[in-house]
Design a protein around this motif. Sequence first.
Motif, PDB file in Angstrom:
ATOM      1  N   GLY A  46      99.795  13.559 -65.338  1.00  0.00           N
ATOM      2  CA  GLY A  46     100.770  13.761 -66.393  1.00  0.00           C
ATOM      3  C   GLY A  46     102.192  13.442 -65.984  1.00  0.00           C
ATOM      4  O   GLY A  46     103.042  13.143 -66.816  1.00  0.00           O
ATOM      5  N   SER A  47     102.470  13.474 -64.682  1.00  0.00           N
ATOM      6  CA  SER A  47     103.841  13.280 -64.222  1.00  0.00           C
ATOM      7  C   SER A  47     104.047  11.981 -63.451  1.00  0.00           C
ATOM      8  O   SER A  47     105.115  11.764 -62.897  1.00  0.00           O
ATOM      9  CB  SER A  47     104.253  14.469 -63.349  1.00  0.00           C
ATOM     10  N   THR A  48     103.050  11.127 -63.402  1.00  0.00           N
ATOM     11  CA  THR A  48     103.174   9.890 -62.635  1.00  0.00           C
ATOM     12  C   THR A  48     103.134   8.679 -63.556  1.00  0.00           C
ATOM     13  O   THR A  48     102.777   8.767 -64.722  1.00  0.00           O
ATOM     14  CB  THR A  48     102.018   9.741 -61.626  1.00  0.00           C
ATOM     15  N   SER A  49     103.498   7.557 -62.979  1.00  0.00           N
ATOM     16  CA  SER A  49     103.319   6.267 -63.643  1.00  0.00           C
ATOM     17  C   SER A  49     102.221   5.523 -62.916  1.00  0.00           C
ATOM     18  O   SER A  49     102.025   5.701 -61.717  1.00  0.00           O
ATOM     19  CB  SER A  49     104.611   5.454 -63.610  1.00  0.00           C
ATOM     20  N   LEU A  50     101.546   4.672 -63.636  1.00  0.00           N
ATOM     21  CA  LEU A  50     100.376   3.976 -63.120  1.00  0.00           C
ATOM     22  C   LEU A  50     100.633   2.483 -62.986  1.00  0.00           C
ATOM     23  O   LEU A  50     101.282   1.873 -63.839  1.00  0.00           O
ATOM     24  CB  LEU A  50      99.217   4.209 -64.101  1.00  0.00           C
ATOM     25  N   VAL A  57      95.288   4.169 -54.577  1.00  0.00           N
ATOM     26  CA  VAL A  57      93.881   4.521 -54.735  1.00  0.00           C
ATOM     27  C   VAL A  57      93.103   3.218 -54.822  1.00  0.00           C
ATOM     28  O   VAL A  57      93.395   2.381 -55.666  1.00  0.00           O
ATOM     29  CB  VAL A  57      93.654   5.373 -56.008  1.00  0.00           C
ATOM     30  N   VAL A  58      92.139   3.064 -53.949  1.00  0.00           N
ATOM     31  CA  VAL A  58      91.328   1.854 -53.936  1.00  0.00           C
ATOM     32  C   VAL A  58      89.917   2.238 -54.341  1.00  0.00           C
ATOM     33  O   VAL A  58      89.243   3.023 -53.669  1.00  0.00           O
ATOM     34  CB  VAL A  58      91.318   1.183 -52.548  1.00  0.00           C
ATOM     35  N   SER A  59      89.488   1.701 -55.461  1.00  0.00           N
ATOM     36  CA  SER A  59      88.128   1.934 -55.936  1.00  0.00           C
ATOM     37  C   SER A  59      87.246   0.852 -55.311  1.00  0.00           C
ATOM     38  O   SER A  59      87.564  -0.334 -55.397  1.00  0.00           O
ATOM     39  CB  SER A  59      88.099   1.825 -57.472  1.00  0.00           C
ATOM     40  N   ALA A  61     100.291  16.011 -53.186  1.00  0.00           N
ATOM     41  CA  ALA A  61     101.363  15.187 -52.625  1.00  0.00           C
ATOM     42  C   ALA A  61     102.405  14.821 -53.682  1.00  0.00           C
ATOM     43  O   ALA A  61     103.456  14.303 -53.358  1.00  0.00           O
ATOM     44  CB  ALA A  61     100.778  13.917 -51.994  1.00  0.00           C
ATOM     45  N   ARG A  62     102.112  15.065 -54.946  1.00  0.00           N
ATOM     46  CA  ARG A  62     103.008  14.825 -56.078  1.00  0.00           C
ATOM     47  C   ARG A  62     103.585  13.404 -56.091  1.00  0.00           C
ATOM     48  O   ARG A  62     104.794  13.230 -56.037  1.00  0.00           O
ATOM     49  CB  ARG A  62     104.126  15.846 -56.083  1.00  0.00           C
ATOM     50  N   PRO A  63     102.721  12.412 -56.185  1.00  0.00           N
ATOM     51  CA  PRO A  63     103.227  11.035 -56.219  1.00  0.00           C
ATOM     52  C   PRO A  63     103.980  10.751 -57.515  1.00  0.00           C
ATOM     53  O   PRO A  63     103.707  11.357 -58.550  1.00  0.00           O
ATOM     54  CB  PRO A  63     101.954  10.191 -56.132  1.00  0.00           C
ATOM     55  N   ASP A  64     104.921   9.827 -57.436  1.00  0.00           N
ATOM     56  CA  ASP A  64     105.646   9.365 -58.616  1.00  0.00           C
ATOM     57  C   ASP A  64     104.899   8.215 -59.288  1.00  0.00           C
ATOM     58  O   ASP A  64     104.978   8.035 -60.494  1.00  0.00           O
ATOM     59  CB  ASP A  64     107.049   8.880 -58.227  1.00  0.00           C
ATOM     60  N   VAL A  65     104.213   7.433 -58.450  1.00  0.00           N
ATOM     61  CA  VAL A  65     103.483   6.255 -58.916  1.00  0.00           C
ATOM     62  C   VAL A  65     102.100   6.263 -58.283  1.00  0.00           C
ATOM     63  O   VAL A  65     101.964   6.558 -57.098  1.00  0.00           O
ATOM     64  CB  VAL A  65     104.210   4.949 -58.517  1.00  0.00           C
ATOM     65  N   VAL A  66     101.079   5.938 -59.073  1.00  0.00           N
ATOM     66  CA  VAL A  66      99.726   5.730 -58.553  1.00  0.00           C
ATOM     67  C   VAL A  66      99.394   4.263 -58.744  1.00  0.00           C
ATOM     68  O   VAL A  66      99.429   3.755 -59.858  1.00  0.00           O
ATOM     69  CB  VAL A  66      98.685   6.603 -59.295  1.00  0.00           C
TER      70      VAL A  66
END
Length: 171
Positions: free
Chosen positions: A118-122, A163-165, A12-17
């Motif tokens: 590598g391409s997203t922000s967290l 993402v919910v852990s 899905a190539r997210p920008d932010v996780v």
Amino acid sequence: AAASVGAQLAAARPDVVLLSTPHGESADVPFLFLDATSADGFATVGLDLDRDCADGCYAATLPTSPLRVAANLTRETVARLRDGGFRVAALAAFADTEPAPLRWGEVIPLSFLNATLGSTSLVVLGQPARRQTEEVAMVPELLSLGRALFESLDALSARVLVVVSGDLAHT
């Protein structure tokens, strides 16, 4: 199954996780957002279950090191949520002079997103310690917080993956 889902999410190539975890840093009352520009860490799988590593612990690492943290988005989100009356705080580590520490509560779920990290922000959201004694009383707060987070993130032009852990397997 987790690797398969991780591959689908990465596609899905997210920008932010946004990672929400009950296993990371926590405070007694507020929800904590990691306030940093980068984060890094490892997990010794097995130690998280309070076992002796003689029966087979192994190391899990992040594929991209260090991870880029969406510091501005984190601070804006904390400010917006505070203005909305939510009990949230920004947790800074080491005056942002080195990557903020991540351990198994973050590293393990993120390790399933190898292709996209590598391409997203967290953005990291830690659950308060009171979740263990006030779980039922927190339901209305959690629903309101979730709604406010959705509205805030949905307004972004960025593609956001949440993402919910959970704490479902070992308790």
